[in-house]
Design an enzyme around this catalytic site. Structure first.
Site, PDB file in Angstrom:
ATOM      1  N   CYS A   2     -64.313 -10.033 -27.941  1.00 35.33           N
ATOM      2  CA  CYS A   2     -65.207  -9.941 -29.081  1.00 35.33           C
ATOM      3  C   CYS A   2     -64.832  -8.647 -29.798  1.00 35.33           C
ATOM      4  CB  CYS A   2     -66.646  -9.870 -28.613  1.00 35.33           C
ATOM      5  SG  CYS A   2     -67.073 -11.155 -27.434  1.00 35.33           S
ATOM      6  N   ARG A  27     -60.245 -11.461 -33.019  1.00 38.09           N
ATOM      7  CA  ARG A  27     -60.603 -11.232 -31.618  1.00 38.09           C
ATOM      8  C   ARG A  27     -61.718 -12.145 -31.139  1.00 38.09           C
ATOM      9  NH1 ARG A  27     -59.408  -6.975 -28.577  1.00 38.09           N
ATOM     10  NH2 ARG A  27     -57.574  -5.920 -29.319  1.00 38.09           N
ATOM     11  N   TRP A  75     -66.948 -14.065 -29.169  1.00 37.77           N
ATOM     12  CA  TRP A  75     -66.193 -15.152 -28.551  1.00 37.77           C
ATOM     13  C   TRP A  75     -66.988 -15.459 -27.284  1.00 37.77           C
ATOM     14  CZ3 TRP A  75     -63.659 -16.643 -24.108  1.00 37.77           C
ATOM     15  CH2 TRP A  75     -62.638 -17.590 -24.233  1.00 37.77           C
ATOM     16  N   ASN A 101     -69.233  -5.979 -25.606  1.00 40.78           N
ATOM     17  CA  ASN A 101     -68.037  -6.731 -25.199  1.00 40.78           C
ATOM     18  C   ASN A 101     -67.941  -6.623 -23.685  1.00 40.78           C
ATOM     19  OD1 ASN A 101     -67.406  -7.075 -27.850  1.00 40.78           O
ATOM     20  ND2 ASN A 101     -65.609  -5.722 -27.839  1.00 40.78           N
ATOM     21  N   GLY A 102     -67.536  -7.683 -23.039  1.00 39.61           N
ATOM     22  CA  GLY A 102     -67.371  -7.632 -21.585  1.00 39.61           C
ATOM     23  C   GLY A 102     -68.327  -8.590 -20.902  1.00 39.61           C
ATOM     24  N   GLU A 484     -42.165 -20.910 -24.289  1.00 40.03           N
ATOM     25  CA  GLU A 484     -42.822 -20.180 -25.371  1.00 40.03           C
ATOM     26  C   GLU A 484     -42.956 -21.069 -26.616  1.00 40.03           C
ATOM     27  OE1 GLU A 484     -44.565 -17.689 -25.574  1.00 40.03           O
ATOM     28  OE2 GLU A 484     -44.506 -17.060 -27.658  1.00 40.03           O
ATOM     29  N   LYS A 488     -46.505 -22.114 -28.306  1.00 35.00           N
ATOM     30  CA  LYS A 488     -46.849 -21.884 -29.722  1.00 35.00           C
ATOM     31  C   LYS A 488     -47.385 -23.179 -30.323  1.00 35.00           C
ATOM     32  CE  LYS A 488     -46.885 -18.641 -29.417  1.00 35.00           C
ATOM     33  NZ  LYS A 488     -46.999 -17.394 -28.831  1.00 35.00           N
ATOM     34  N   GLU A 491     -50.877 -24.124 -28.892  1.00 31.78           N
ATOM     35  CA  GLU A 491     -51.918 -23.161 -29.262  1.00 31.78           C
ATOM     36  C   GLU A 491     -52.466 -23.402 -30.662  1.00 31.78           C
ATOM     37  OE1 GLU A 491     -51.323 -18.729 -27.451  1.00 31.78           O
ATOM     38  OE2 GLU A 491     -49.725 -19.415 -28.751  1.00 31.78           O
ATOM     39  N   HIS A 507     -36.674 -35.515 -13.324  1.00 27.31           N
ATOM     40  CA  HIS A 507     -37.575 -35.640 -12.171  1.00 27.31           C
ATOM     41  C   HIS A 507     -39.013 -35.878 -12.623  1.00 27.31           C
ATOM     42  CE1 HIS A 507     -34.291 -34.589  -9.586  1.00 27.31           C
ATOM     43  NE2 HIS A 507     -34.065 -33.495 -10.324  1.00 27.31           N
ATOM     44  N   LYS A 606     -57.414 -13.402 -29.062  1.00 26.72           N
ATOM     45  CA  LYS A 606     -56.204 -12.589 -29.111  1.00 26.72           C
ATOM     46  C   LYS A 606     -56.042 -11.769 -27.839  1.00 26.72           C
ATOM     47  CE  LYS A 606     -52.628 -10.774 -30.965  1.00 26.72           C
ATOM     48  NZ  LYS A 606     -51.455 -11.666 -30.851  1.00 26.72           N
TER      49      LYS A 606
END
Ligand code: G6P
Length: 611
Positions: A2, A27, A75, A101-102, A484, A488, A491, A507, A606
């Site tokens: 947050c 964030r 968030w 936050n937390g 990666e 991307k 996401e 396989h 983020k």
């Protein structure tokens, strides 16, 4: 995760807070709120959604005019993202507004205790319990700072908080443990924030608060103490981020801007670190002697998400250049796995934000077992940067897009340098070192060449934008690049995508291949080129739709792939720095064409500062 912004000074706090929250929206972006202290009363405004929703819901500026206020963008961790659960939260007596936050781990016990004292709660959130607790102790202590100190001593978990109180209309008290909090020092004004991006248009002078520190500010001065009320003399630092790094400029999205910035950000990662005379590199902040490095028998690199992918590439580089075995670990697994750290092991933690909770916990776990832990981070003054025993900044500048791009290539660049240093200390020839140093300087212009393919990549993106799945294939160092690329895509476009070592495809994933399945293959000219070509033949035989990332001049690949994206030739070690760029652009365009918010993908944050 947050974001927190607080202001105290002579200006109107509300627009400063709203503007700051907009800069922190990357964030957390499910709800937001702010509180001001005006005429001895708290005024609290909240909205679900974006900061613009909060802004729209605010009354006339004269109603919200105040010199002191705090704000938050959320968030959700505890409780749904709705207006009631949005911050700021208040206490039992309506005197306090608190943003947090937390996560408060023992909030249920604290809530139970407070309930027996007659407290009533409106939400199921941990933050509301914290607000009640803090207000209760301020009342008991009859002092703002010591009330906050006493309350926080009872708290288990992590917090960055900012508090205002009607009895102390000219003060903000803020504190942190395990969640970043920064004091911004202006001219007869102060800011409190969880991220410098919120305040650098106002000031670049900051104090990074440490865990267990509490700061009390009015518009003239600040006082920092510990939870035990010992005075702290803090160091003022200067933020080196440019204001332009937190602006979109002419770009439609931060992600696109940051993809383009790689021409300079990669250069910034190696600038001043190349040692031509000795054909090696220097990473000054490592805080480790040459002798110590020479003794290293094993390396562990720990990270999450994109940073973990960079670590996998680092493993490949270090093992091939320096012949030192490297283990790459997910931080979340490492911290709970009773890891084995043999003697002479050097541990690296890698994190763009320097705040990822799992990576930080892994760092502490490794340190507790006696290991020397070095950090590879982007954010100066971040917790990981501070707590590690030494480290390297990647100097990528502010990265705002939630999907990491330039931080990844900067991390890989630093890992290339590390591989060179370690290699040159062992058996890597000076000739190789010379070649390396010559070529790394050419990488920025080669990245620029790849960026020139943007329009072509957009056209390719249009051909796959309606796919449900996608497969990314690569071998060797290209396998983590495939991971990666797939990350991307999923996401930001919400298309299911998997990265696979090309030969492993047979396989399992081969069963999924049909004419609807795009297969993105990194098929560069290197020692294992022929192998990946055989894998692509297997895909083609099943009508897969191949998009190949190939080396300029490779005409044969056109027989297999429907689309070929050519990238310039370079030394093997630098190939990931070029091959990942088209994958970033591909994901960007697919998501954009599908109409999604590229910079703020759903459910993602983020910087993940909770477990
Ligand atoms: C989040 C971000 C990713 C990032 C990961 C690790 O999931 O959305 O982009 O790679 O955290 O973050 P760090 O700051 O530790 O590199």
């Amino acid at each position: 995760m947050c974001g927190i912004v607080g202001y105290i000074g002579k200006r109107n706090a509300t627009p400063i807070i709203v503007e700051g929250l907009k800069r922190l929206e990357y964030r957390g972006y499910d709800s937001a709120g702010l509180a001001i202290n005006k005429d001895g009363k708290l005024h609290i405004y909240k909205a679900v959604g974006k900061i613009t929703d909060l802004e729209r819901s605010l009354p006339e500026p004269n109603v919200t005019f105040s010199n002191i206020g705090i704000g938050h963008t959320r968030w959700a961790t505890h409780g749904k993202p709705n207006k009631t659960n949005a911050h700021p939260h208040t206490g039992q007596y309506g005197k306090i507004a608190l943003v947090h936050n937390g996560i408060i781990e023992n909030y249920k016990q604290l809530r139970q205790k407070l309930t027996t004292e007659g407290h009533q709660f409106n939400t199921e959130t941990d933050t509301e319990v914290l607000a009640h607790l803090v207000e209760y102790f301020i009342e008991k202590e009859q002092d703002f700072t010591s009330g906050v100190q006493k309350a926080l001593k009872l708290v288990e978990g992590t917090f960055g908080i900012a508090v205002i109180h009607t009895d102390y209309p000219e003060n903000i008290v803020a504190a942190r443990k395990g969640s970043p909090l920064i004091l911004g020092i202006g001219n007869e004004e102060f800011f409190i924030t969880s991220d410098v991006a919120a305040i650098i248009i106002h000031t670049k002078k900051v104090i990074y608060l440490k865990d267990g520190e509490v700061v009390n500010l009015n518009h003239e001065k600040f006082e920092i103490t510990t939870l035990d009320n010992e005075a702290v003399k803090a160091k003022i630092s200067e933020v080196d981020w440019d204001v332009s790094s937190i602006e979109k400029g002419d770009y439609e999205h931060f992600m696109l801007k940051e993809i383009y910035e790689q021409v300079t950000s990669v250069e910034n990662a190696f600038r001043g670190r190349l040692m031509n005379k000795l054909s090696t590199a220097r990473l000054g902040g490592l805080n480790i002697t040459g002798n110590e490095l020479r003794k290293v028998k094993k390396i562990q690199i720990i990270g999450c998400g994109t940073s973990w992918h960079a670590a996998l590439i680092g493993k490949n580089m270090i093992e091939s250049l320096a012949r030192i075995p490297v283990e790459v670990e997910y931080a979340s697994e490492y911290r709970y796995r009773n890891p084995i750290i043999p003697e002479d092991t050097l541990v690296f933690v890698i994190s763009q934000s320097g705040e990822t909770a799992d990576t930080l916990a892994a760092l502490r776990e490794a340190q507790a077992r006696g290991a020397k832990v070095l950090g590879i981070t982007n954010v100066v003054g971040s917790t990981i940067a501070r707590e590690s025993d030494g480290g390297v900044y990647i100097h990528a500048g502010a990265e705002i897009g939630v999907a990491s791009t330039k931080a990844f290539t900067s991390q890989v660049t630093v890992l290339c340098l590390l591989a060179l240093i370690l290699g040159r200390m062992k058996h890597l020839s000076a000739q190789y070192g010379i070649k390396f140093l010559k070529e790394i300087k050419r990488i920025p212009q080669k990245i620029e060449k790849v960026l020139n393919l943007n329009e072509e990549i957009e056209r390719i993106a249009a051909t796959i934008k309606d796919s449900k799945n996608a497969l990314y294939l690569g071998r060797g160092m290209h396998y983590p690049v495939a991971l990666e690329g797939a990350l991307k895509l999923k996401e930001i476009s919400y298309i299911h995508a998997e990265g696979y070592p090309a030969a492993e495809m047979k396989h399992g994933p081969i069963a999924l291949i049909d004419e609807k399945m795009p297969v993105v293959a990194i098929a560069l000219k290197d020692a294992i080129y022929d192998k990946i070509i055989s894998n692509l033949q297997e895909v083609k035989a099943r009508n897969g739709h191949i998009i190949a990332i190939a080396t300029e001049g490779d005409e044969n690949i056109k027989d297999l792939a429907e689309h070929v994206i050519y990238i310039p030739e370079t030394m093997d070690i630098f190939q990931p720095l070029l091959s990942v760029v088209p994958l970033q652009l591909l994901a960007y365009h697919v998501a954009h064409l599908r109409g999604f918010n590229v910079d703020q993908p759903r459910n993602l944050a983020k910087s993940v500062t909770v477990e």
